[in-house]
Design a protein around this motif. Structure first.
Motif, short mmCIF file in Angstrom:
data_model
loop_
_atom_site.label_atom_id
_atom_site.label_comp_id
_atom_site.label_asym_id
_atom_site.label_seq_id
_atom_site.Cartn_x
_atom_site.Cartn_y
_atom_site.Cartn_z
N HIS A 134 0.90 -1.36 0.00
CA HIS A 134 0.00 -0.10 -0.08
C HIS A 134 0.80 1.10 -0.05
O HIS A 134 2.25 1.37 0.09
CB HIS A 134 -0.96 -0.03 1.11
CG HIS A 134 -0.41 -0.41 2.56
ND1 HIS A 134 -1.30 -0.23 3.64
CD2 HIS A 134 0.98 -0.61 2.81
CE1 HIS A 134 -0.24 -0.48 4.74
NE2 HIS A 134 0.76 -0.74 4.14
N SER A 164 0.54 3.43 2.11
CA SER A 164 0.86 4.02 3.59
C SER A 164 2.20 4.05 4.27
O SER A 164 2.30 5.32 5.03
CB SER A 164 -0.04 3.28 4.63
OG SER A 164 -1.47 3.11 3.77
N GLN A 222 3.54 7.59 4.19
CA GLN A 222 3.18 8.35 5.53
C GLN A 222 4.31 8.39 6.39
O GLN A 222 4.53 9.42 7.10
CB GLN A 222 1.90 7.84 6.19
CG GLN A 222 0.43 7.86 5.70
CD GLN A 222 -0.35 7.25 6.61
OE1 GLN A 222 -0.25 7.17 8.07
NE2 GLN A 222 -1.56 6.93 6.08
N ARG A 233 0.00 -6.49 -4.75
CA ARG A 233 -0.16 -7.74 -4.01
C ARG A 233 -0.67 -9.04 -4.77
O ARG A 233 -0.74 -8.94 -5.95
CB ARG A 233 -1.66 -7.61 -3.45
CG ARG A 233 -1.53 -6.32 -2.23
CD ARG A 233 -2.90 -6.11 -1.70
NE ARG A 233 -2.56 -4.79 -0.90
CZ ARG A 233 -3.58 -4.34 -0.13
NH1 ARG A 233 -4.76 -4.94 0.10
NH2 ARG A 233 -3.48 -2.78 0.28
N GLN A 268 -2.56 3.12 -5.92
CA GLN A 268 -3.35 4.02 -4.81
C GLN A 268 -2.84 5.52 -4.72
O GLN A 268 -2.00 6.06 -5.19
CB GLN A 268 -2.90 3.39 -3.69
CG GLN A 268 -3.42 1.94 -3.26
CD GLN A 268 -3.37 1.39 -1.99
OE1 GLN A 268 -2.46 1.85 -1.21
NE2 GLN A 268 -4.01 0.46 -1.57
N GLU A 311 -2.77 8.02 -1.32
CA GLU A 311 -2.66 7.82 -0.07
C GLU A 311 -3.06 9.37 0.37
O GLU A 311 -2.08 10.45 -0.30
CB GLU A 311 -1.51 7.53 0.37
CG GLU A 311 -1.42 7.41 2.19
CD GLU A 311 -2.01 6.16 2.69
OE1 GLU A 311 -2.42 5.21 1.77
OE2 GLU A 311 -2.06 5.82 3.86
N PHE A 345 -3.60 1.21 11.38
CA PHE A 345 -2.83 2.49 11.48
C PHE A 345 -4.01 3.53 11.68
O PHE A 345 -3.47 4.69 12.14
CB PHE A 345 -2.22 2.73 10.36
CG PHE A 345 -2.76 2.07 8.93
CD1 PHE A 345 -2.55 0.88 8.60
CD2 PHE A 345 -3.82 2.83 8.30
CE1 PHE A 345 -3.09 0.35 7.44
CE2 PHE A 345 -4.32 2.37 7.14
CZ PHE A 345 -4.10 1.08 6.70
N THR A 346 -5.05 3.19 11.86
CA THR A 346 -6.15 4.41 12.14
C THR A 346 -7.09 3.94 13.15
O THR A 346 -7.47 2.88 13.33
CB THR A 346 -6.93 4.95 10.98
OG1 THR A 346 -7.44 3.58 10.29
CG2 THR A 346 -6.25 5.84 9.98
N GLY A 356 -10.71 3.90 2.11
CA GLY A 356 -10.61 3.69 3.48
C GLY A 356 -10.13 4.85 4.20
O GLY A 356 -9.40 5.83 3.53
N ALA A 385 -6.05 10.08 7.67
CA ALA A 385 -5.39 9.68 6.54
C ALA A 385 -6.73 8.92 6.02
O ALA A 385 -7.53 8.52 6.23
CB ALA A 385 -4.41 8.64 7.24
N PHE A 386 -6.33 8.75 4.50
CA PHE A 386 -7.14 7.99 3.78
C PHE A 386 -6.46 7.25 2.53
O PHE A 386 -5.19 7.50 2.47
CB PHE A 386 -8.22 8.86 3.21
CG PHE A 386 -7.72 9.99 2.47
CD1 PHE A 386 -7.52 9.96 1.10
CD2 PHE A 386 -7.54 11.42 2.79
CE1 PHE A 386 -6.84 11.14 0.29
CE2 PHE A 386 -7.06 12.39 2.37
CZ PHE A 386 -6.58 12.22 0.97
N1 DAH Z 1 -3.70 1.18 3.33
C1 DAH Z 1 -4.95 0.78 2.96
C2 DAH Z 1 -5.13 -0.26 2.21
O1 DAH Z 1 -4.13 -0.54 1.58
C3 DAH Z 1 -5.96 2.05 2.55
C4 DAH Z 1 -5.90 2.92 3.55
C5 DAH Z 1 -6.97 2.92 4.67
C6 DAH Z 1 -5.09 4.07 3.99
C7 DAH Z 1 -7.27 3.82 5.29
C8 DAH Z 1 -5.31 4.84 4.80
C9 DAH Z 1 -6.32 4.67 5.64
O2 DAH Z 1 -4.36 6.12 5.02
O3 DAH Z 1 -6.30 5.87 6.70
O4 DAH Z 1 -6.13 -1.06 2.11
#
Ligand code: DAH
Length: 357
Positions: free
Chosen positions: A174, A176, A179, A200, A213, A215, A256-257, A287, A310-311
């Motif tokens: 991912h 993330s 971050q 993946r 993705q 982020e 992480f959240t 997410g 975060a998302f």
């Molecule tokens: N890293 C997650 C994934 O690959 C997606 C994600 C969800 C990123 C929530 C975020 C978050 O920063 O807050 O499924």
């Protein structure tokens, strides 16, 4: 006719007969070159008696000068003719339309990256990037996936060969980990957007082993869940170009959240395509959550002072939804026909980095 008159006539005839510069130069060399006929005559002056030389000197000089002048005159004539010919054949017709330059297309994923960056750019986010090959710390541990935690298994990770004494490197699963990299090196306030490739071990009509993705991360002193919701609703509205978006934030789990939420939007199916914003079905599009205090601590940020949200979202699927592409697999087949059909002209796109530059 004297011998010199004869030579002069022959030379002058040959000069006027020369049809181009190369032919003229041939005549010049044959008459006036080092071993030329007239040069040969000039050399005979040295062996003459003074009387003879007095008579022949001016004659031969005159001959040489007239032939030289004739060569020069003919040369300018020929040069002028050549230029005229060039001007005639190479004339530029300014009224003709320009030739179409071969035109590439921006892949829909790149287009959507740019659209997303433009929207969040307006909200003060800047783009950050990180490596595709990650270590265990950045991809998992720092993000609060404890070792041996089952959440790691949901990621179908590609591992590299184990390294001695260290956890094996991975192809990041991912975006993330970026971050973590940013929080480890920058002080808040932080407002970043991370576009990137992720990997993946998965393969079917809606999953490819490499996908994309974006982020987002915001860390400031007073950021709360309301900011998260407002920011993401604004994003969806701008991205799908609809005035109103019915959205809901459904509780979920990410390590992480905390709290974590998936964002769903209402949609309607119209024939084969989908309209986002309203309707009777919910679709999950990303997410999100408030950054877990453990993650902040792991990155050297005091969770009592700072917090944020975060998302993360799958860009390939967002592109499919927005531009009506039914299958994910052709995205990565490098089929020029497909790219011509679904791709974008870079200079027509609303973008931060595109345009004419
Ligand atoms: N890293 C997650 C994934 O690959 C997606 C994600 C969800 C990123 C929530 C975020 C978050 O920063 O807050 O499924």
């Amino acid at each position: 006719m004297s011998e010199t008159d004869k030579i002069e006539k022959e030379a002058l005839d040959a000069i006027s007969a020369a049809g181009d510069l190369a032919a003229l130069d041939g005549v010049r060399v044959a008459e006036l070159g080092k071993k030329g006929r007239i040069s040969g005559l000039m050399k005979t002056l040295g062996g003459m008696s003074p009387e003879e030389r007095q008579e022949m000197g001016p004659k031969l000089n005159g001959l040489r000068n007239r032939v030289q002048d004739a060569v020069e005159t003919r040369k300018s004539e020929l040069e002028e003719a050549e230029l005229e010919k060039k001007l005639q054949t190479e004339r530029i017709d300014m009224t003709l339309p320009p030739l179409a330059a071969p035109e590439g297309r921006l892949h829909p994923v790149m287009q959507v990256f740019e659209e997303i960056a433009a929207i969040f750019g307006d909200m003060g986010f800047t783009v950050a990037e990180g490596p595709d090959i990650e270590d265990d710390w950045h991809n998992f541990t720092a993000l609060n996936f404890p070792e041996g935690h089952p959440a790691r298994e949901t990621h179908d990770t590609f591992f590299f060969d184990p390294q001695e004494g260290a956890a094996p490197k991975v192809l990041r699963t991912h975006t993330s980990p970026v971050q973590v990299r940013v929080m480890e090196t920058q002080k808040p306030p932080i407002r970043i957007l991370v576009p990137g490739r992720v990997y993946r071990n998965d393969w079917d009509a809606t999953h490819t082993p490499m996908f994309h993705q974006v982020e987002g991360l915001v860390i400031e002193k007073n950021i709360h869940m309301g900011h998260l919701k407002g920011c993401l609703i604004d994003f969806v509205r701008d991205f799908f170009e609809v005035d109103n978006v019915e959205a809901r934030f459904r509780p979920h789990f990410f390590p992480f959240t905390e709290p974590s939420a998936e964002m769903d939007v209402k949609y309607t199916k119209v024939g084969d395509s989908i309209e986002i914003g309203a309707g009777d079905s919910w679709m999950e599009i990303l997410g999100s959550g408030m950054v877990h205090p453990n993650v902040l601590r792991n990155c050297g940020i005091d969770p009592d002072e700072y917090q944020g949200f975060a998302f993360g979202m799958g860009v390939d699927r967002l592109a499919m939804l927005k531009y009506g592409m039914p299958d994910l697999r052709p995205y990565f087949e490098a089929d020029a026909g497909w790219t011509r059909h679904y791709g974008f002209r870079p200079w027509l796109s609303p973008s931060v980095s595109g345009g004419l530059s």
